[in-house]
Design an enzyme around this catalytic site. Structure first.
Site, PDB file in Angstrom:
ATOM      1  N   GLY A  52       1.210  -0.926  -0.236  1.00 30.44           N
ATOM      2  CA  GLY A  52       0.121  -0.047  -0.389  1.00 30.44           C
ATOM      3  C   GLY A  52       0.639   1.295   0.274  1.00 30.44           C
ATOM      4  O   GLY A  52       2.075   1.185   0.412  1.00 30.44           O
TER       5      GLY A  52
ATOM      6  N   HIS B 292      -2.377   7.528   6.699  1.00 28.59           N
ATOM      7  CA  HIS B 292      -1.625   8.690   6.186  1.00 28.59           C
ATOM      8  C   HIS B 292      -1.812  10.249   5.519  1.00 28.59           C
ATOM      9  O   HIS B 292      -1.329  10.906   5.629  1.00 28.59           O
ATOM     10  CB  HIS B 292      -1.190   7.985   4.865  1.00 28.59           C
TER      11      HIS B 292
ATOM     12  N   GLU C  20      -3.589   3.155   4.856  1.00 28.71           N
ATOM     13  CA  GLU C  20      -3.276   4.279   3.818  1.00 28.71           C
ATOM     14  C   GLU C  20      -4.034   5.828   3.826  1.00 28.71           C
ATOM     15  O   GLU C  20      -3.745   7.030   3.840  1.00 28.71           O
ATOM     16  CB  GLU C  20      -3.517   3.973   2.629  1.00 28.71           C
TER      17      GLU C  20
HETATM   18 NI    NI Z   1       2.876   3.386   5.428  1.00 25.88          NI
END
Ligand code: NI
Length: 176
Positions: A51, A144, A141
């Site tokens: 990912g 993030h 993800e």
């Molecule tokens: Ni990461």
């Protein structure tokens, strides 16, 4: 996808401010965004990783790529703009790592099952029901995109130890 035009992008590591910044919503899916997505998939495969989120390649926009097959099966590639978790339930614990947090693997609690909505590169809305590892990667993800690294899920004590270790590692790298 045009294979011969793909570039491996530099992956930012812990300490870079973009990794701690909330990424911007994507307003339209244009050629630049498709190029970025394709380069992210290429970079993720090359790393190798399962990912990647755009802030990890210094683009503060809400775009994530996943591929549990790490380049083995094209149909496993998932690219989502503006992903949003609609529902989540259950809990699972598994060791996790991150391309932006080198050499650190720690157990993280994540939902066992999620429903996520996003926009694909053809501009269509897509809803995915995911469980297990895929659910974990999608949550990782999306974190993030909100400026959050997986180590933020750990206990304050563990998190501080890891941050110390990472800072030491980074200052050592800077001097060699
Ligand atoms: Ni990461």
């Amino acid at each position: 996808m045009i294979d011969n035009e793909m570039t491996i992008l530099e992956i930012l590591v812990f300490g870079h401010p973009v990794l701690a910044t909330k990424a911007d919503e994507i307003k339209n899916i244009d050629d630049d965004l498709c190029r970025l997505a394709n380069n992210m998939v290429h970079t993720m495969h090359a790393a190798p990783g399962i990912g990647l989120a755009a802030p990890q390649v210094n683009q503060s926009v809400r775009l994530i790529t996943m591929d549990l097959s790490v380049g083995e099966k094209n149909e496993k590639i998932i690219i989502l703009a503006n992903p949003e978790i609609l529902d989540s339930h259950g809990e699972t614990i598994l060791e996790e790592g991150c391309l932006s947090v080198p050499d650190i693997n720690e157990k993280v609690i994540r939902p066992a099952h999620i429903v996520v909505k996003g926009i694909t590169l053809d501009g269509n809305e897509k809803t995915i029901e995911a469980e297990g590892l895929l659910a974990r990667v999608i949550c990782h993800e999306i974190d993030h995109l909100n400026g959050k690294l997986f180590i933020e899920h750990l206990s304050p004590l563990k998190k501080n130890l890891i941050k110390k270790k990472l800072r030491k590692q980074l200052s050592k790298d800077a001097h060699t």
